[in-house]
Design a protein around this motif. Structure first.
Motif, PDB file in Angstrom:
ATOM      1  N   ASP A   1       6.328   0.597  -1.189  1.00  0.00           N
ATOM      2  CA  ASP A   1       6.188   0.477  -2.646  1.00  0.00           C
ATOM      3  C   ASP A   1       5.099  -0.531  -2.987  1.00  0.00           C
ATOM      4  OD1 ASP A   1       8.563   2.080  -3.746  1.00  0.00           O
ATOM      5  OD2 ASP A   1       9.511   0.799  -2.247  1.00  0.00           O
ATOM      6  N   ALA A   2       4.981  -1.557  -2.156  1.00  0.00           N
ATOM      7  CA  ALA A   2       3.978  -2.595  -2.397  1.00  0.00           C
ATOM      8  C   ALA A   2       3.463  -3.137  -1.079  1.00  0.00           C
ATOM      9  CB  ALA A   2       4.573  -3.731  -3.230  1.00  0.00           C
ATOM     10  N   ILE A   3       2.180  -3.441  -1.065  1.00  0.00           N
ATOM     11  CA  ILE A   3       1.559  -4.145   0.051  1.00  0.00           C
ATOM     12  C   ILE A   3       1.062  -5.483  -0.469  1.00  0.00           C
ATOM     13  CG2 ILE A   3      -0.390  -4.179   1.661  1.00  0.00           C
ATOM     14  CD1 ILE A   3      -0.204  -1.151   1.817  1.00  0.00           C
ATOM     15  N   LEU A   4       1.469  -6.550   0.188  1.00  0.00           N
ATOM     16  CA  LEU A   4       0.983  -7.888  -0.148  1.00  0.00           C
ATOM     17  C   LEU A   4       0.020  -8.298   0.955  1.00  0.00           C
ATOM     18  CD1 LEU A   4       4.313  -9.710  -1.130  1.00  0.00           C
ATOM     19  CD2 LEU A   4       2.963  -8.069  -2.440  1.00  0.00           C
ATOM     20  N   ALA A   5      -1.249  -8.354   0.639  1.00  0.00           N
ATOM     21  CA  ALA A   5      -2.268  -8.677   1.632  1.00  0.00           C
ATOM     22  C   ALA A   5      -2.802 -10.078   1.374  1.00  0.00           C
ATOM     23  CB  ALA A   5      -3.401  -7.655   1.592  1.00  0.00           C
ATOM     24  N   PHE A   6      -2.668 -10.949   2.355  1.00  0.00           N
ATOM     25  CA  PHE A   6      -3.132 -12.325   2.210  1.00  0.00           C
ATOM     26  C   PHE A   6      -4.621 -12.463   2.518  1.00  0.00           C
ATOM     27  CE2 PHE A   6       1.407 -13.774   3.457  1.00  0.00           C
ATOM     28  CZ  PHE A   6       1.853 -13.459   2.197  1.00  0.00           C
ATOM     29  N   GLU A   7      -5.270 -11.343   2.852  1.00  0.00           N
ATOM     30  CA  GLU A   7      -6.694 -11.357   3.195  1.00  0.00           C
ATOM     31  C   GLU A   7      -7.241  -9.976   2.907  1.00  0.00           C
ATOM     32  OE1 GLU A   7     -10.330 -11.110   5.618  1.00  0.00           O
ATOM     33  OE2 GLU A   7      -8.547  -9.847   5.792  1.00  0.00           O
ATOM     34  N   GLU A   8      -8.500  -9.881   2.495  1.00  0.00           N
ATOM     35  CA  GLU A   8      -9.033  -8.610   2.006  1.00  0.00           C
ATOM     36  C   GLU A   8      -9.110  -7.521   3.074  1.00  0.00           C
ATOM     37  OE1 GLU A   8     -11.720 -10.054  -1.789  1.00  0.00           O
ATOM     38  OE2 GLU A   8     -12.726  -9.695   0.128  1.00  0.00           O
ATOM     39  N   LEU A   9      -9.584  -7.847   4.271  1.00  0.00           N
ATOM     40  CA  LEU A   9      -9.685  -6.833   5.312  1.00  0.00           C
ATOM     41  C   LEU A   9      -8.305  -6.326   5.723  1.00  0.00           C
ATOM     42  CD1 LEU A   9     -11.443  -5.184   7.187  1.00  0.00           C
ATOM     43  CD2 LEU A   9     -11.424  -7.089   8.814  1.00  0.00           C
ATOM     44  N   GLU A  10      -7.303  -7.210   5.675  1.00  0.00           N
ATOM     45  CA  GLU A  10      -5.942  -6.783   6.003  1.00  0.00           C
ATOM     46  C   GLU A  10      -5.414  -5.799   4.962  1.00  0.00           C
ATOM     47  OE1 GLU A  10      -4.265  -7.439   8.874  1.00  0.00           O
ATOM     48  OE2 GLU A  10      -6.226  -8.257   9.403  1.00  0.00           O
ATOM     49  N   ALA A  11      -5.846  -5.965   3.708  1.00  0.00           N
ATOM     50  CA  ALA A  11      -5.459  -5.003   2.671  1.00  0.00           C
ATOM     51  C   ALA A  11      -5.990  -3.623   3.012  1.00  0.00           C
ATOM     52  CB  ALA A  11      -5.996  -5.453   1.312  1.00  0.00           C
ATOM     53  N   LEU A  12      -7.244  -3.560   3.440  1.00  0.00           N
ATOM     54  CA  LEU A  12      -7.849  -2.283   3.791  1.00  0.00           C
ATOM     55  C   LEU A  12      -7.225  -1.717   5.063  1.00  0.00           C
ATOM     56  CD1 LEU A  12      -9.971  -0.155   3.181  1.00  0.00           C
ATOM     57  CD2 LEU A  12     -11.622  -1.544   4.464  1.00  0.00           C
ATOM     58  N   ARG A  13      -6.949  -2.587   6.014  1.00  0.00           N
ATOM     59  CA  ARG A  13      -6.390  -2.147   7.300  1.00  0.00           C
ATOM     60  C   ARG A  13      -5.052  -1.417   7.113  1.00  0.00           C
ATOM     61  NH1 ARG A  13      -7.623  -4.598  12.084  1.00  0.00           N
ATOM     62  NH2 ARG A  13      -8.104  -6.586  11.060  1.00  0.00           N
ATOM     63  N   TRP A  14      -4.249  -1.887   6.160  1.00  0.00           N
ATOM     64  CA  TRP A  14      -2.889  -1.362   6.007  1.00  0.00           C
ATOM     65  C   TRP A  14      -2.681  -0.551   4.742  1.00  0.00           C
ATOM     66  CZ3 TRP A  14      -0.316  -1.496  10.306  1.00  0.00           C
ATOM     67  CH2 TRP A  14      -0.631  -2.483  11.257  1.00  0.00           C
ATOM     68  N   ALA A  15      -3.762  -0.263   4.007  1.00  0.00           N
ATOM     69  CA  ALA A  15      -3.629   0.451   2.734  1.00  0.00           C
ATOM     70  C   ALA A  15      -3.000   1.832   2.894  1.00  0.00           C
ATOM     71  CB  ALA A  15      -4.990   0.572   2.053  1.00  0.00           C
ATOM     72  N   GLY A  16      -3.173   2.447   4.052  1.00  0.00           N
ATOM     73  CA  GLY A  16      -2.612   3.768   4.283  1.00  0.00           C
ATOM     74  C   GLY A  16      -1.101   3.806   4.298  1.00  0.00           C
ATOM     75  N   GLN A  17      -0.456   2.630   4.285  1.00  0.00           N
ATOM     76  CA  GLN A  17       0.999   2.565   4.278  1.00  0.00           C
ATOM     77  C   GLN A  17       1.581   2.694   2.867  1.00  0.00           C
ATOM     78  OE1 GLN A  17       2.854   2.244   7.173  1.00  0.00           O
ATOM     79  NE2 GLN A  17       0.917   2.410   8.268  1.00  0.00           N
ATOM     80  N   VAL A  18       0.743   2.537   1.830  1.00  0.00           N
ATOM     81  CA  VAL A  18       1.266   2.518   0.462  1.00  0.00           C
ATOM     82  C   VAL A  18       1.601   3.938   0.007  1.00  0.00           C
ATOM     83  CG1 VAL A  18      -0.940   2.761  -0.778  1.00  0.00           C
ATOM     84  CG2 VAL A  18       0.929   1.443  -1.798  1.00  0.00           C
ATOM     85  N   LYS A  19       2.674   4.055  -0.744  1.00  0.00           N
ATOM     86  CA  LYS A  19       3.052   5.364  -1.268  1.00  0.00           C
ATOM     87  C   LYS A  19       2.189   5.700  -2.472  1.00  0.00           C
ATOM     88  CE  LYS A  19       6.634   4.098  -4.632  1.00  0.00           C
ATOM     89  NZ  LYS A  19       8.073   4.211  -4.983  1.00  0.00           N
ATOM     90  N   ASP A  20       2.143   6.973  -2.847  1.00  0.00           N
ATOM     91  CA  ASP A  20       1.418   7.372  -4.044  1.00  0.00           C
ATOM     92  C   ASP A  20       2.026   6.674  -5.263  1.00  0.00           C
ATOM     93  OD1 ASP A  20      -0.239   9.018  -2.609  1.00  0.00           O
ATOM     94  OD2 ASP A  20       0.914  10.844  -2.998  1.00  0.00           O
ATOM     95  N   GLY A  21       1.171   6.041  -6.043  1.00  0.00           N
ATOM     96  CA  GLY A  21       1.641   5.316  -7.213  1.00  0.00           C
ATOM     97  C   GLY A  21       2.146   3.925  -6.905  1.00  0.00           C
ATOM     98  N   GLY A  22       1.978   3.483  -5.660  1.00  0.00           N
ATOM     99  CA  GLY A  22       2.439   2.156  -5.270  1.00  0.00           C
ATOM    100  C   GLY A  22       1.484   1.057  -5.714  1.00  0.00           C
ATOM    101  N   THR A  23       1.689  -0.127  -5.174  1.00  0.00           N
ATOM    102  CA  THR A  23       0.940  -1.318  -5.593  1.00  0.00           C
ATOM    103  C   THR A  23       0.362  -2.029  -4.381  1.00  0.00           C
ATOM    104  OG1 THR A  23       2.406  -1.628  -7.499  1.00  0.00           O
ATOM    105  CG2 THR A  23       1.096  -3.524  -6.809  1.00  0.00           C
ATOM    106  N   ILE A  24      -0.895  -2.422  -4.477  1.00  0.00           N
ATOM    107  CA  ILE A  24      -1.528  -3.246  -3.447  1.00  0.00           C
ATOM    108  C   ILE A  24      -1.991  -4.539  -4.103  1.00  0.00           C
ATOM    109  CG2 ILE A  24      -3.362  -3.443  -1.732  1.00  0.00           C
ATOM    110  CD1 ILE A  24      -3.425  -0.406  -1.547  1.00  0.00           C
TER     111      ILE A  24
END
Length: 213
Positions: free
Chosen positions: A88-111
């Motif tokens: 439902d949500a990805i909390l990324a403490f660093e920008e590249l980590e947000a991109l690395r794990w973005a594929g885990q977010v559901k449609d309509g979720g939050t990053i």
């Protein structure tokens, strides 16, 4: 002549219920406090009467490698892990980590992304380049993208280790978590000597939502 009378009943629209069950993926690098953040979320869940399970996945944390945790909050949780595109949500403490794990977010979720760059080893030694188009790539996902300068908040507080708490404060505001319960969860999770500073980071992160354009 007979007159046919029709009776109509007004049915008010159903109010959108607030979401209380969450799959949350926390992503960062070693030393950014992903495990403490998951502990705080676990205590938050217990304080609001929910079940919670946490799964820790360590990378090369001693060398600044990727570290993630899965946090599941629901009335009853049977497994601490969830599959791809179920966050439902990805909390990324660093920008590249947000991109690395973005594929885990559901449609309509939050990053939620902390606007900080920590160069991994391949970038540091010059055999790879740190992406310059991270937010353009994140925009391709069907998710709400929220940015916070948590490193700026932590720097002003003279405590770099509060980046994770500032992100959690922002997360609490974005996801409409109980602010009071979150504050109690922080008090239960951090060392007594650091409570005041951590609460300041949380409050500033929480207030950031209202400052977004």
């Amino acid at each position: 002549m007979k007159i046919k009378v029709q009776t109509f009943f007004y049915i008010p629209p159903m109010e959108k219920t607030q979401q209380t069950d969450f799959n949350i993926l926390i992503a960062g690098v070693g030393g950014q406090g992903t495990l403490l953040a998951s502990k705080i979320l676990g205590n938050y869940a217990l304080l609001i009467g929910k079940d919670c399970k946490v799964s820790e996945v360590h990378g090369m944390s001693q060398r600044g490698g990727s570290v993630i945790t899965h946090v599941r909050i629901a009335d009853e949780v049977h497994s601490s892990l969830f599959d791809k595109k179920q966050a439902d949500a990805i909390l990324a403490f660093e920008e590249l980590e947000a991109l690395r794990w973005a594929g885990q977010v559901k449609d309509g979720g939050t990053i939620i992304v902390n606007q900080q760059n920590i160069y991994p080893m391949p970038c540091s030694v010059g055999i790879a380049e740190y992406p310059s188009d991270i937010y353009e790539q994140l925009a391709k996902y069907n998710a709400e993208i929220h940015k916070i300068d948590a490193i700026g908040i932590a720097t002003k507080l003279n405590e770099i280790r509060t980046v994770n708490i500032a992100v959690l404060g922002f997360c609490a505001a974005i996801l409409n978590f109980s602010k009071e319960a979150f504050i109690e969860a922080i008090k239960k999770s951090v060392a007594a000597a650091t409570v005041e500073t951590n609460l300041k980071a949380f409050e500033q992160g929480y207030a950031t939502k209202g400052k977004q354009s």
